[in-house]
Enzyme design. Structure first.
Site, PDB file in Angstrom:
ATOM      1  N   CYS A   2       0.837  -1.187   0.000  1.00 49.29           N
ATOM      2  CA  CYS A   2       0.000   0.000   0.000  1.00 49.29           C
ATOM      3  C   CYS A   2       0.874   1.240   0.000  1.00 49.29           C
ATOM      4  O   CYS A   2       2.099   1.172  -0.052  1.00 49.29           O
ATOM      5  CB  CYS A   2      -0.898   0.004   1.235  1.00 49.29           C
ATOM      6  SG  CYS A   2      -1.858  -1.526   1.453  1.00 49.29           S
ATOM      7  N   ALA A  52      -5.058  -4.356  -2.160  1.00 49.67           N
ATOM      8  CA  ALA A  52      -5.582  -5.489  -1.406  1.00 49.67           C
ATOM      9  C   ALA A  52      -4.900  -6.780  -1.846  1.00 49.67           C
ATOM     10  O   ALA A  52      -4.943  -7.155  -3.018  1.00 49.67           O
ATOM     11  CB  ALA A  52      -7.091  -5.596  -1.597  1.00 49.67           C
ATOM     12  N   GLU A  80       3.811  -6.839   3.882  1.00 53.84           N
ATOM     13  CA  GLU A  80       3.294  -8.177   4.135  1.00 53.84           C
ATOM     14  C   GLU A  80       4.030  -8.778   5.322  1.00 53.84           C
ATOM     15  O   GLU A  80       5.267  -8.747   5.382  1.00 53.84           O
ATOM     16  CB  GLU A  80       3.488  -9.084   2.915  1.00 53.84           C
ATOM     17  CG  GLU A  80       2.771  -8.615   1.658  1.00 53.84           C
ATOM     18  CD  GLU A  80       1.261  -8.676   1.756  1.00 53.84           C
ATOM     19  OE1 GLU A  80       0.742  -9.368   2.664  1.00 53.84           O
ATOM     20  OE2 GLU A  80       0.604  -8.002   0.946  1.00 53.84           O
ATOM     21  N   SER A 380      10.593 -12.163  -6.735  1.00 59.92           N
ATOM     22  CA  SER A 380      11.817 -11.718  -7.393  1.00 59.92           C
ATOM     23  C   SER A 380      13.042 -12.384  -6.775  1.00 59.92           C
ATOM     24  O   SER A 380      13.044 -12.714  -5.577  1.00 59.92           O
ATOM     25  CB  SER A 380      11.947 -10.190  -7.261  1.00 59.92           C
ATOM     26  OG  SER A 380      13.239  -9.750  -7.599  1.00 59.92           O
ATOM     27  N   GLY A 381      14.091 -12.535  -7.578  1.00 53.59           N
ATOM     28  CA  GLY A 381      15.362 -13.062  -7.081  1.00 53.59           C
ATOM     29  C   GLY A 381      16.308 -11.977  -6.594  1.00 53.59           C
ATOM     30  O   GLY A 381      17.474 -12.265  -6.304  1.00 53.59           O
TER      31      GLY A 381
END
Length: 609
Positions: A2, A52, A80, A380-381
């Protein structure tokens, strides 16, 4: 993922001055396209733009915790939390009641339960602000590796503005986007000094830091940084531990209530993440995984190897796709799209400063735009090279011995177009030297007496606390400009801590770069990728691209707002210099820098003083 914003002022009644906070929040529609929220009380205003990802119906923000109907804390949160389920269960056992299934509410309740010490329990990527109602205290927190951005502004005494991006802060009438010589030093030095921003009175919350503000003033506390712990595992145990950590990390980071994909380059890092993520989804009957790769028109057919990029990506990408079984799509870009003025202007607007990576930034921006048509979350790496020692310069003795940041020995952003008088005033060499000494002073060596291992620990620390933050910021800004959340499994602090403390000889036990990662993931990857030499993110080799760059510089140089920063004689020489077309030549990098400065000063509120 967000966009967050906030304003705290213990002298004002923000109930009648909330327009500033609303303006800040409104600048981040791209970061959070799904919902907007504003929470205002006498001395605090929090804004939120939501993307979201988890609990689509119940995670609206700003979120408030109450005790018997009395507000005790409010939260505006971006990120997260990957261990939110375990924390939720523990908090329930301690008597907390939850209204949603979101990780946001877990963060809020964790603060209510444990106070500022709750940060030690968090595993994830996050940046957030908490208003403690009882203490009248603002608490700003950023994740350990700095995956998510967080800025604060202290231009007016007693007032603090904070947000995910500088543009949000500069939407407030109390803030000015002023860049002085110190800001230009930080901009051109390419060292990413922790906490510094290029704008006056603007600061970054340092990764792994808590910043608190109340009537006693502003305080900063570092809750995490890479530190020394003796490594006692042998090679076999270390490889097995790395694999176990990666499986757990990827399993956690593939949890989402929206479509997910992987960014695949055909290198060891992204291929390992893709393979493990695909396996995790298949175990949960949620697969197959989607993957995306960026490529350029004619790149595979006309590829020219150089010192940094010995091979094109496409053949290795397709080997992984065939071996793993993901559902794949190549995003192929042409020179016209990379040169498009609208795209390049959008890149600068997203970055809030002039990025000097040229088409690397633009191609990332365009890649993420295409990916967002299918997915809301991407894996992603990024950061594997910093964690495992993957860059070629980790293995070049002359670079390791150099008394400066290693990436500066190889070559930073071009400064060949800058005015000599400006360069003399900036004294960039002195600025870098001071920043370098400051960084080395932070390194803990414990009782390690091996001088080479100590040096390689310093090299690793420089990359984990400086260089990777440049790349993570680039990834965040280009992806969130399209409302795409990019997760970075290699930034899990458990993996970072474990590998950081592994002796260098063990990190290179097979005589190559990233030995531990190669051994840990070899069984899920095609042989071609396991044996592939490191190749960085690609740059276009289309001569049309560089031709237009030069033509553009010739056209705008005379009346550019960046003219005071540039050397007219050198600009003319650059326009006429031989073509390079590899993305790393001094002339092309200097041209890119001049054009980026021009776009920045034309299209943002930045003001030079």
């Amino acid at each position: 993922m967000c966009g967050i914003a906030g304003w705290v002022d213990l002298r004002r009644d923000l109930l009648v001055e909330s327009a500033g906070a609303r303006a800040m929040t409104g600048t981040m529609v791209l970061r959070g396209p799904d919902a907007e929220g504003l929470w205002v009380r006498e001395h605090v205003a929090f804004g939120h733009r939501r993307l979201a990802i988890i609990d689509l119906a119940g995670g609206e923000q700003p979120m408030v915790a109450d005790d018997d109907g009395r507000e005790i804390a409010a939260l505006t949160y971006s990120g997260e939390l990957y261990n939110y389920r375990e924390l939720r269960r523990e908090l329930i056992s301690r008597g907390h009641r939850f209204r949603t299934e979101s990780d946001t509410e877990v963060v809020l309740r964790a603060y209510v339960e444990w106070g500022e010490d709750f940060v030690d329990r968090l595993n994830g990527m996050y940046a957030f602000g908490i208003w403690d109602v009882r203490r009248e205290r603002l608490v700003l927190v950023r994740d350990r590796m700095g995956v998510k951005p967080l800025f604060y502004y202290t231009g007016e005494p007693g007032s603090v503005l904070f947000a995910s991006e500088p543009k949000a802060i500069f939407a407030h009438p109390l803030a000015e986007a002023v860049v002085d010589l110190d800001g230009l030093r930080e901009l051109f030095a390419f060292v990413k000094t922790p906490g510094h921003a290029i704008y006056r009175d603007l600061y970054e919350v340092v990764p792994g830091e808590v910043v608190s503000v109340d009537r006693d003033g502003l305080r900063r506390r570092q809750y995490w940084a890479p530190g020394y712990v003796e490594h006692r595992d042998d090679v076999e145990t270390t490889v097995r531990t790395v694999r176990g950590l990666l499986e757990d990390i990827v399993d956690r980071q593939t949890v989402a209530d929206v479509p997910m994909c992987a960014l695949l380059s055909g290198g060891l890092d992204s291929s390992a993440v893709t393979a493990l993520a695909h396996a995790a989804l298949m175990r949960r009957h949620e697969g197959p995984l989607r993957s995306f790769a960026v490529d350029f028109v004619g790149q595979a057919e006309h590829f020219r190897p150089d010192a940094l990029r010995p091979t094109p990506d496409a053949p290795f990408v397709h080997d992984v796709v065939k071996h793993v079984g993901v559902h794949h799509e190549d995003i192929v870009l042409d020179a016209a799209s990379l040169i498009d003025p609208l795209a390049r202007t959008a890149v600068v607007a997203a970055a809030d400063q002039p990025p000097f990576g040229g088409d690397i930034y633009t191609s990332l921006y365009l890649l993420f735009r295409a990916v967002r048509e299918y997915s809301t979350v991407a894996l992603s790496g990024e950061a594997a090279d910093e964690v495992f020692g993957g860059y070629l310069w980790f293995h070049q003795p002359e670079v390791v011995r150099a008394d400066t940041f290693p990436w500066m020995v190889v070559g930073g952003p071009g400064t060949g177009a800058l005015d000599p008088g400006l360069l003399s005033s900036l004294r960039l060499a002195d600025y870098r030297a001071a920043a370098y000494r400051e960084a080395l002073a932070e390194v803990e060596h414990g009782d390690d007496a091996d001088p080479y291992n100590r040096r390689m620990r310093e090299i690793s620390y420089l990359h984990l606390t400086r260089f990777v933050r440049i790349l993570l910021d680039r990834k965040d800004r280009m992806s969130m400009a399209h409302g795409l959340e990019v997760r970075v499994p290699f930034c899990d602090h458990r993996l970072v801590e474990y590998v950081y403390n592994t002796p260098w000889a063990m990190k290179t036990f097979d005589g190559r770069e990233k030995s531990l990662l190669r051994a840990a993931a070899a069984d899920v990857l095609p042989t071609s990728v396991v044996e592939r030499t490191k190749s960085p993110y690609p740059a276009t080799q289309d001569p049309q691209y560089e031709r237009v760059l030069r033509d553009t510089l010739a056209r705008i140089a005379a009346d550019s707002p960046a003219a005071p920063l540039l050397d007219p004689r050198r600009v003319s020489e650059l326009v006429e210099s031989p073509y390079e077309n590899d993305g790393f030549g001094e002339a092309r990098r200097s041209i890119e820098q001049a054009l980026s400065l021009d776009t920045w000063l034309r299209h943002t509120p930045a003001r030079l003083v």
